[in-house]
Design a protein around this motif. Structure first.
Motif, PDB file in Angstrom:
ATOM      1  N   UNK A  49     -25.541  23.147  17.764  1.00 25.13           N
ATOM      2  CA  UNK A  49     -25.912  22.259  16.659  1.00 25.13           C
ATOM      3  C   UNK A  49     -27.342  22.505  16.172  1.00 25.13           C
ATOM      4  N   UNK A  50     -28.174  23.083  17.038  1.00 23.37           N
ATOM      5  CA  UNK A  50     -29.576  23.275  16.665  1.00 23.37           C
ATOM      6  C   UNK A  50     -29.796  24.520  15.801  1.00 23.37           C
ATOM      7  N   UNK A  51     -28.811  25.405  15.722  1.00 23.88           N
ATOM      8  CA  UNK A  51     -29.027  26.667  15.001  1.00 23.88           C
ATOM      9  C   UNK A  51     -28.793  26.544  13.500  1.00 23.88           C
ATOM     10  N   UNK A  52     -28.063  25.519  13.076  1.00 25.14           N
ATOM     11  CA  UNK A  52     -27.623  25.484  11.678  1.00 25.14           C
ATOM     12  C   UNK A  52     -28.752  25.341  10.664  1.00 25.14           C
ATOM     13  N   UNK A  53     -29.829  24.587  10.932  1.00 25.98           N
ATOM     14  CA  UNK A  53     -30.911  24.553   9.935  1.00 25.98           C
ATOM     15  C   UNK A  53     -31.507  25.936   9.645  1.00 25.98           C
ATOM     16  N   UNK A  54     -31.780  26.717  10.692  1.00 25.94           N
ATOM     17  CA  UNK A  54     -32.321  28.065  10.477  1.00 25.94           C
ATOM     18  C   UNK A  54     -31.303  28.967   9.794  1.00 25.94           C
ATOM     19  N   UNK A  55     -30.058  28.865  10.217  1.00 33.92           N
ATOM     20  CA  UNK A  55     -29.001  29.692   9.625  1.00 33.92           C
ATOM     21  C   UNK A  55     -28.826  29.357   8.149  1.00 33.92           C
ATOM     22  N   UNK A  57     -31.079  28.051   6.156  1.00 34.56           N
ATOM     23  CA  UNK A  57     -32.251  28.537   5.433  1.00 34.56           C
ATOM     24  C   UNK A  57     -32.179  30.043   5.195  1.00 34.56           C
ATOM     25  N   UNK A  58     -31.631  30.760   6.146  1.00 29.76           N
ATOM     26  CA  UNK A  58     -31.390  32.197   5.974  1.00 29.76           C
ATOM     27  C   UNK A  58     -30.503  32.426   4.751  1.00 29.76           C
ATOM     28  N   UNK A  59     -29.415  31.684   4.656  1.00 28.37           N
ATOM     29  CA  UNK A  59     -28.502  31.828   3.520  1.00 28.37           C
ATOM     30  C   UNK A  59     -29.194  31.423   2.220  1.00 28.37           C
ATOM     31  N   UNK A  60     -29.995  30.368   2.261  1.00 33.09           N
ATOM     32  CA  UNK A  60     -30.732  29.951   1.063  1.00 33.09           C
ATOM     33  C   UNK A  60     -31.613  31.088   0.552  1.00 33.09           C
ATOM     34  N   UNK A  61     -32.346  31.728   1.454  1.00 34.54           N
ATOM     35  CA  UNK A  61     -33.214  32.841   1.050  1.00 34.54           C
ATOM     36  C   UNK A  61     -32.393  33.996   0.471  1.00 34.54           C
ATOM     37  N   UNK A  62     -31.287  34.326   1.115  1.00 30.80           N
ATOM     38  CA  UNK A  62     -30.442  35.418   0.637  1.00 30.80           C
ATOM     39  C   UNK A  62     -29.866  35.116  -0.737  1.00 30.80           C
ATOM     40  N   UNK A  63     -29.364  33.888  -0.918  1.00 34.11           N
ATOM     41  CA  UNK A  63     -28.688  33.520  -2.166  1.00 34.11           C
ATOM     42  C   UNK A  63     -29.654  33.500  -3.349  1.00 34.11           C
ATOM     43  N   UNK A  64     -30.939  33.455  -3.090  1.00 31.47           N
ATOM     44  CA  UNK A  64     -31.915  33.550  -4.175  1.00 31.47           C
ATOM     45  C   UNK A  64     -32.032  34.977  -4.703  1.00 31.47           C
ATOM     46  N   UNK A  65     -31.480  35.943  -3.947  1.00 31.67           N
ATOM     47  CA  UNK A  65     -31.632  37.350  -4.303  1.00 31.67           C
ATOM     48  C   UNK A  65     -30.319  38.088  -4.546  1.00 31.67           C
ATOM     49  N   UNK A  66     -29.231  37.639  -3.919  1.00 31.52           N
ATOM     50  CA  UNK A  66     -27.961  38.359  -4.020  1.00 31.52           C
ATOM     51  C   UNK A  66     -26.820  37.454  -3.601  1.00 31.52           C
ATOM     52  N   UNK A  80     -17.976  22.026   6.375  1.00 30.73           N
ATOM     53  CA  UNK A  80     -19.091  21.886   7.316  1.00 30.73           C
ATOM     54  C   UNK A  80     -20.258  22.770   6.886  1.00 30.73           C
ATOM     55  N   UNK A  81     -19.939  24.006   6.510  1.00 24.29           N
ATOM     56  CA  UNK A  81     -20.974  24.935   6.054  1.00 24.29           C
ATOM     57  C   UNK A  81     -21.640  24.433   4.781  1.00 24.29           C
ATOM     58  N   UNK A  82     -20.841  23.955   3.845  1.00 21.38           N
ATOM     59  CA  UNK A  82     -21.402  23.477   2.580  1.00 21.38           C
ATOM     60  C   UNK A  82     -22.369  22.320   2.783  1.00 21.38           C
ATOM     61  N   UNK A  83     -22.068  21.454   3.730  1.00 21.85           N
ATOM     62  CA  UNK A  83     -22.971  20.335   3.995  1.00 21.85           C
ATOM     63  C   UNK A  83     -24.344  20.828   4.416  1.00 21.85           C
ATOM     64  N   UNK A  84     -24.365  21.827   5.280  1.00 20.73           N
ATOM     65  CA  UNK A  84     -25.640  22.374   5.738  1.00 20.73           C
ATOM     66  C   UNK A  84     -26.374  23.111   4.616  1.00 20.73           C
ATOM     67  N   UNK A  85     -25.633  23.806   3.774  1.00 16.74           N
ATOM     68  CA  UNK A  85     -26.259  24.543   2.680  1.00 16.74           C
ATOM     69  C   UNK A  85     -26.801  23.602   1.613  1.00 16.74           C
ATOM     70  N   UNK A  86     -26.114  22.504   1.404  1.00 16.29           N
ATOM     71  CA  UNK A  86     -26.602  21.513   0.443  1.00 16.29           C
ATOM     72  C   UNK A  86     -27.891  20.863   0.928  1.00 16.29           C
ATOM     73  N   UNK A  87     -28.003  20.639   2.222  1.00 13.98           N
ATOM     74  CA  UNK A  87     -29.210  20.017   2.782  1.00 13.98           C
ATOM     75  C   UNK A  87     -30.450  20.861   2.483  1.00 13.98           C
ATOM     76  N   UNK A  88     -30.315  22.191   2.579  1.00 15.54           N
ATOM     77  CA  UNK A  88     -31.474  23.062   2.364  1.00 15.54           C
ATOM     78  C   UNK A  88     -31.636  23.464   0.902  1.00 15.54           C
ATOM     79  N   UNK A  89     -30.684  23.091   0.061  1.00 17.20           N
ATOM     80  CA  UNK A  89     -30.791  23.403  -1.362  1.00 17.20           C
ATOM     81  C   UNK A  89     -30.458  24.834  -1.720  1.00 17.20           C
ATOM     82  N   UNK A  90     -29.524  25.439  -1.006  1.00 23.22           N
ATOM     83  CA  UNK A  90     -29.103  26.803  -1.320  1.00 23.22           C
ATOM     84  C   UNK A  90     -28.394  26.856  -2.672  1.00 23.22           C
ATOM     85  N   UNK A  91     -28.527  27.969  -3.368  1.00 23.27           N
ATOM     86  CA  UNK A  91     -27.844  28.174  -4.650  1.00 23.27           C
ATOM     87  C   UNK A  91     -26.369  28.474  -4.379  1.00 23.27           C
TER      88      UNK A  91
END
Length: 357
Positions: A49-55, A57-66, A80-91
């Motif tokens: 459960x502790x890895x998802x914020x970093x993971x 954020x990794x996707x957020x950074x990637x989605x800004x470029x590709x 479940x994945x979408x909830x975590x991505x929405x929290x960090x504001x991924x595109x």
């Protein structure tokens, strides 16, 4: 003259190299990054459960470029994945989910090796190596072993199947014909005991489209992959590598990393020239339940206009980021905390696989 391939699954035909295909360097332009959403609790016992914020954020950074393409088992995992991505504001316009179930998250090793040939009517293909979870260490791995076929079908591109064990994290290329790997991994009897070193080299040449194979020795302590190159030495351009070094002479990693650095000074590129070798520090030892974890700044991932570097709340984090940034003057270099991720014995490079343009 363009090359035509009539079959999607290519067996008993010419090799990729004969057909003009090769495996681009990671720093070449990407169409996308592929990931497999982490879900196996045994890979992060007591910590998943502790890895998802970093993971995320990794996707957020990637989605800004590709584009980012994520393998998930079902609708529940996607939600479940979408909830975590929405929290960090991924595109989320750049994130695509595929119902390709996996056993684990390590897409670098179970994902496809994408090949390109701009002169072919089918300019993109992939290699589906066999995958046995690093020598049968973590069964089951049957779902992971099917991922490249799923992606070949999705993309409708040729899929070469050499029939031997190989993992993406075990090789590193410069895009000009040179491939780096380690004897500790590729010559380990838990991979392809029926093959000699020269036979393995032939597979590397034929299916990655290279002509110059360079071998390093041992990997770092705690690496359950038996010495993957992506924790050791990485190409940052066609003639330069960064390689990790340990400055504490009492550390178990000191000698093998010194030996690898000395080897790099002697090895030659495809054009006969010596590599530029940039040294990268190691973080201090990270222990969890008395086990040394394979923390390495070399496990960074190169995306379009971006490099994501694992950090470990360590005194050397800033120095490592500075060195890597100096190697990529035209890309954003960002560190993302990997202290919990590394309990799974891998970080951002292990989790990702690039798809070239």
């Amino acid at each position: 003259m363009k090359t035509e391939i009539d079959t999607r699954i290519v067996d008993g035909h010419a090799t990729p190299r004969e057909l003009g295909y090769s495996f681009p360097a990671e720093f070449a332009p990407h169409a996308a990054t592929w990931l497999s959403w982490p879900h196996k609790e045994a890979s992060w016992p007591g910590k998943i459960d502790t890895i998802y914020p970093s993971y995320a954020n990794f996707i957020k950074e990637l989605a800004a470029e590709e584009e980012v393409h994520i393998n998930v088992s079902d609708e529940k995992m996607k939600a479940f994945a979408l909830r975590h991505l929405e929290v960090v504001g991924a595109d989320l316009n750049k994130v695509f989910f595929h119902y390709f179930p996996t056993n684990d998250a390590w897409c670098r090793d179970h994902g496809p090796a994408f090949l390109t040939n701009p002169l072919s009517d089918q300019p993109k293909a992939l290699v589906k190596w066999n995958y046995n979870a690093w020598g049968g260490k973590y069964p089951p791995f049957d779902l992971d072993n099917k991922i490249p076929h799923h992606i070949a079908k999705l993309r409708d591109i040729p899929c070469f199947t050499p029939g031997i064990i190989m993992e993406g994290g075990s090789i590193e290329v410069n895009g000009n014909g040179t491939l780096l790997t380690t004897e500790a991994c590729l010559l380990n009897p838990n991979r392809n005991p029926h093959l000699s070193k020269s036979q393995i080299e032939r597979y590397l040449e034929d299916y990655y489209g290279v002509g110059n194979i360079l071998w390093l020795g041992d990997g770092i302590e705690g690496d359950d992959t038996d010495g993957h190159i992506d924790d050791l030495t990485r190409f940052v351009n066609g003639d330069t590598v960064v390689t990790v070094v340990e400055h504490n002479k009492k550390d178990v990693n000191y000698k093998p990393l010194q030996d690898n650095t000395k080897l790099l000074q002697k090895l030659r590129l495809e054009n006969g020239k010596q590599m530029n070798v940039v040294e990268l520090p190691m973080p201090a030892p990270i222990l969890y339940e008395d086990m040394r974890l394979p923390a390495s700044y070399a496990n960074f991932y190169i995306a379009n206009n971006l490099v994501v570097v694992p950090t470990f709340r360590d005194a050397n984090d800033d120095k490592a980021l500075e060195i890597i940034a100096s190697c990529f003057p035209d890309r954003k270099v960002t560190g993302i905390d990997s202290l919990d991720l590394i309990w799974g014995l891998g970080s951002f490079h292990c989790l990702s696989q690039q798809e070239p343009l």
